[in-house]
Design a protein around this motif. Structure first.
Motif, mmCIF file in Angstrom:
data_model
loop_
_atom_site.group_PDB
_atom_site.id
_atom_site.type_symbol
_atom_site.label_atom_id
_atom_site.label_comp_id
_atom_site.label_asym_id
_atom_site.label_seq_id
_atom_site.Cartn_x
_atom_site.Cartn_y
_atom_site.Cartn_z
ATOM 1 N N UNK A 1 42.188 24.958 41.872
ATOM 2 C CA UNK A 1 42.189 25.616 43.156
ATOM 3 C C UNK A 1 43.595 25.509 43.741
ATOM 4 N N UNK A 2 44.127 26.624 44.159
ATOM 5 C CA UNK A 2 45.492 26.664 44.678
ATOM 6 C C UNK A 2 45.511 26.326 46.169
ATOM 7 N N UNK A 3 46.389 25.443 46.525
ATOM 8 C CA UNK A 3 46.565 25.044 47.914
ATOM 9 C C UNK A 3 47.151 26.220 48.695
ATOM 10 N N UNK A 4 46.524 26.608 49.817
ATOM 11 C CA UNK A 4 47.068 27.703 50.611
ATOM 12 C C UNK A 4 47.048 27.415 52.115
ATOM 13 N N UNK A 5 46.725 26.192 52.492
ATOM 14 C CA UNK A 5 46.739 25.785 53.898
ATOM 15 C C UNK A 5 47.702 24.614 54.019
ATOM 16 N N UNK A 6 48.725 24.774 54.800
ATOM 17 C CA UNK A 6 49.708 23.710 54.908
ATOM 18 C C UNK A 6 50.094 23.387 56.340
ATOM 19 N N UNK A 7 50.751 22.272 56.491
ATOM 20 C CA UNK A 7 51.379 21.833 57.726
ATOM 21 C C UNK A 7 50.584 21.973 59.007
ATOM 22 N N UNK A 8 51.133 22.752 59.924
ATOM 23 C CA UNK A 8 50.542 22.915 61.249
ATOM 24 C C UNK A 8 49.158 23.549 61.148
ATOM 25 N N UNK A 9 48.991 24.485 60.245
ATOM 26 C CA UNK A 9 47.697 25.136 60.032
ATOM 27 C C UNK A 9 46.628 24.092 59.712
ATOM 28 N N UNK A 10 46.963 23.161 58.853
ATOM 29 C CA UNK A 10 46.024 22.116 58.441
ATOM 30 C C UNK A 10 45.657 21.208 59.616
ATOM 31 N N UNK A 11 46.657 20.792 60.372
ATOM 32 C CA UNK A 11 46.419 19.906 61.514
ATOM 33 C C UNK A 11 45.537 20.597 62.549
ATOM 34 N N UNK A 12 45.835 21.864 62.835
ATOM 35 C CA UNK A 12 45.036 22.605 63.811
ATOM 36 C C UNK A 12 43.596 22.790 63.347
ATOM 37 N N UNK A 13 43.410 23.083 62.078
ATOM 38 C CA UNK A 13 42.052 23.257 61.548
ATOM 39 C C UNK A 13 41.245 21.974 61.672
ATOM 40 N N UNK A 14 41.853 20.851 61.313
ATOM 41 C CA UNK A 14 41.152 19.568 61.395
ATOM 42 C C UNK A 14 40.825 19.233 62.847
ATOM 43 N N UNK A 15 41.780 19.428 63.752
ATOM 44 C CA UNK A 15 41.564 19.120 65.164
ATOM 45 C C UNK A 15 40.461 19.989 65.769
ATOM 46 N N UNK A 16 40.531 21.292 65.527
ATOM 47 C CA UNK A 16 39.516 22.211 66.063
ATOM 48 C C UNK A 16 38.144 21.879 65.484
ATOM 49 N N UNK A 17 38.104 21.603 64.195
ATOM 50 C CA UNK A 17 36.836 21.254 63.561
ATOM 51 C C UNK A 17 36.223 20.004 64.163
#
Length: 70
Positions: A1-17
């Motif tokens: 599986x290819x990584x396609x979520x990085x940096x700020x996107x990842x932090x925001x997704x985790x926080x919102x979730x």
């Protein structure tokens, strides 16, 4: 599986979730808050199945396989 979520996107997704799950668990926003599992999972696994369909990659390194985005 290819990584396609990085940096700020990842932090925001985790926080919102986490916020959505917390609000759902405390019964503030009801059952719809459990949708927060999706952004939390995509942030933790660094892969969003919708991104390849839309041609998006927020992972700056373009890593593949078991590698990780930095």
């Amino acid at each position: 599986m290819k990584c396609n979520v990085g940096g700020i996107d990842r932090v925001l997704r985790i926080a919102v979730g986490l916020v959505l799950i917390g609000l759902a668990a405390s019964n503030i926003i009801g059952l719809w808050g459990w949708i927060g599992i999706i952004p939390l999972a995509t942030g933790l696994f660094r892969f969003c199945p919708l991104y390849p369909i839309l041609g998006i990659n927020s992972c700056s390194t373009g890593c593949s396989g078991g590698g990780c985005c930095k």
